[in-house]
Design an enzyme around this catalytic site. Structure first.
Site, PDB file in Angstrom:
ATOM      1  N   ARG A   1       0.834  -1.211   0.000  1.00 45.18           N
ATOM      2  CA  ARG A   1       0.000   0.000   0.000  1.00 45.18           C
ATOM      3  C   ARG A   1       0.861   1.249   0.000  1.00 45.18           C
ATOM      4  O   ARG A   1       0.559   2.239  -0.679  1.00 45.18           O
ATOM      5  CB  ARG A   1      -0.949  -0.014   1.193  1.00 45.18           C
ATOM      6  CG  ARG A   1      -2.092  -1.014   1.060  1.00 45.18           C
ATOM      7  CD  ARG A   1      -2.893  -1.137   2.346  1.00 45.18           C
ATOM      8  NE  ARG A   1      -3.440   0.142   2.777  1.00 45.18           N
ATOM      9  CZ  ARG A   1      -3.993   0.345   3.984  1.00 45.18           C
ATOM     10  NH1 ARG A   1      -4.043  -0.651   4.865  1.00 45.18           N
ATOM     11  NH2 ARG A   1      -4.487   1.522   4.303  1.00 45.18           N
TER      12      ARG A   1
ATOM     13  N   CYS B   1      -0.647   6.208   9.060  1.00 36.31           N
ATOM     14  CA  CYS B   1      -1.061   4.909   8.519  1.00 36.31           C
ATOM     15  C   CYS B   1      -2.203   5.161   7.545  1.00 36.31           C
ATOM     16  O   CYS B   1      -2.165   6.125   6.796  1.00 36.31           O
ATOM     17  CB  CYS B   1      -1.464   3.942   9.644  1.00 36.31           C
ATOM     18  SG  CYS B   1      -2.835   4.509  10.665  1.00 36.31           S
TER      19      CYS B   1
END
Length: 284
Positions: free
Chosen positions: A180, A239
């Protein structure tokens, strides 16, 4: 007192203190979108006796369209006070995965002024593996006033992160999985672009966890060093939406770095805006 007891309570200790009036057990479970799991439903089916459920999506800034952003202190105080929690009690937080969402709840209570917050070492998986009791009975605690003492310096917003990176004043450490971070895997929310904040570093939260338990301090320090993080310089954790970032914040505190900040909006905010730059592929 061992090193971990500052941040963690053992399952054995908790089993011996389930009925202590000044201990509050909090189920802080949460699951990523698309995982077909509902933390509240799982709590209703089986939780540690006496545990209340803390819903990070409900106890949030409802005026903010981003997921589970920190609520105003007064809203937090009302929500946790209704759960029967005040800032003077010992608060023990766990989650269904061992160590995933619980650090976010730990961090939230801490920055809101709770004085004694620890995590259940090994979480619910360890509790269940040891054959310890669970219940589906609803926990009702008498309401208590929660006096907040909000630590605003621990929370970073988009402008602070953008300006800090531009001035080389901070290191932004992203806890998302590597695919990601590189933009090679889609985000859990389909309206968020793939990629990363330019100039950020990657330390997947999984690198500091083994079998649902935080690794030893030496391994934590090694993981940050491998990621290129200078522990002597200011650090902000990030995050997808501010949950896994708290794992890195916890890890940093465990190795003596207590002045790190957390970017609450994280990649969901930055990557959800078309006017913010992004990077993909390996770092140069």
């Amino acid at each position: 007192m061992n090193h971990r007891s500052r941040w963690f309570a053992s399952t054995e200790w908790l089993a011996d203190h389930l009925d202590d009036p000044d201990i509050v057990i909090v189920d802080g479970s949460w699951h990523l979108p698309g995982q077909a799991r509902d933390a509240r439903t799982e709590y209703d089916a089986a939780h540690i006796p006496g545990a209340v459920f803390f819903d990070i999506d409900a106890v949030s800034d409802t005026a903010n369209p981003l997921p589970h952003m920190l609520p105003p202190p007064e809203a937090f105080a009302a929500a946790v006070g209704a759960l029967g929690i005040d800032e003077r009690q010992r608060i023990v937080v766990y989650d269904a995965l061992g160590l995933f969402a619980a650090p976010r709840v730990w961090w939230t209570f801490r920055i809101m002024g709770a004085r004694d917050v620890v995590l259940l070492d090994g979480g619910l998986p360890k509790w269940l593996a040891e054959g310890r009791p669970t219940t589906d009975a609803r926990t009702v605690r008498p309401p208590r006033p929660f006096a907040t003492d909000f630590n605003a310096e621990a929370v970073q917003d988009l402008a602070a992160v953008r300006d800090g990176l531009a001035a080389s004043a901070i290191q932004l450490v992203d806890a998302r999985p590597r695919p990601r971070f590189l933009g090679e895997a889609p985000e859990p929310r389909d309206w968020v672009r793939s990629g990363r904040i330019p100039g950020s570093l990657n330390l997947p939260s999984s690198a500091v966890i083994a079998d649902g338990v935080m690794v030893a301090p030496e391994a934590i320090a090694d993981a940050f060093a491998t990621a290129g993080v200078d522990l002597a310089k200011p650090i902000v954790t990030s995050c997808g939406s501010g949950v896994n970032a708290a794992i890195l914040t916890l890890a940093l505190e465990m190795i003596g770095v207590e002045n790190s900040g957390l970017y609450d909006g994280s990649w969901t905010e930055w990557g959800g805006r078309q006017d913010m730059p992004l990077a993909t592929g390996p770092e140069r």
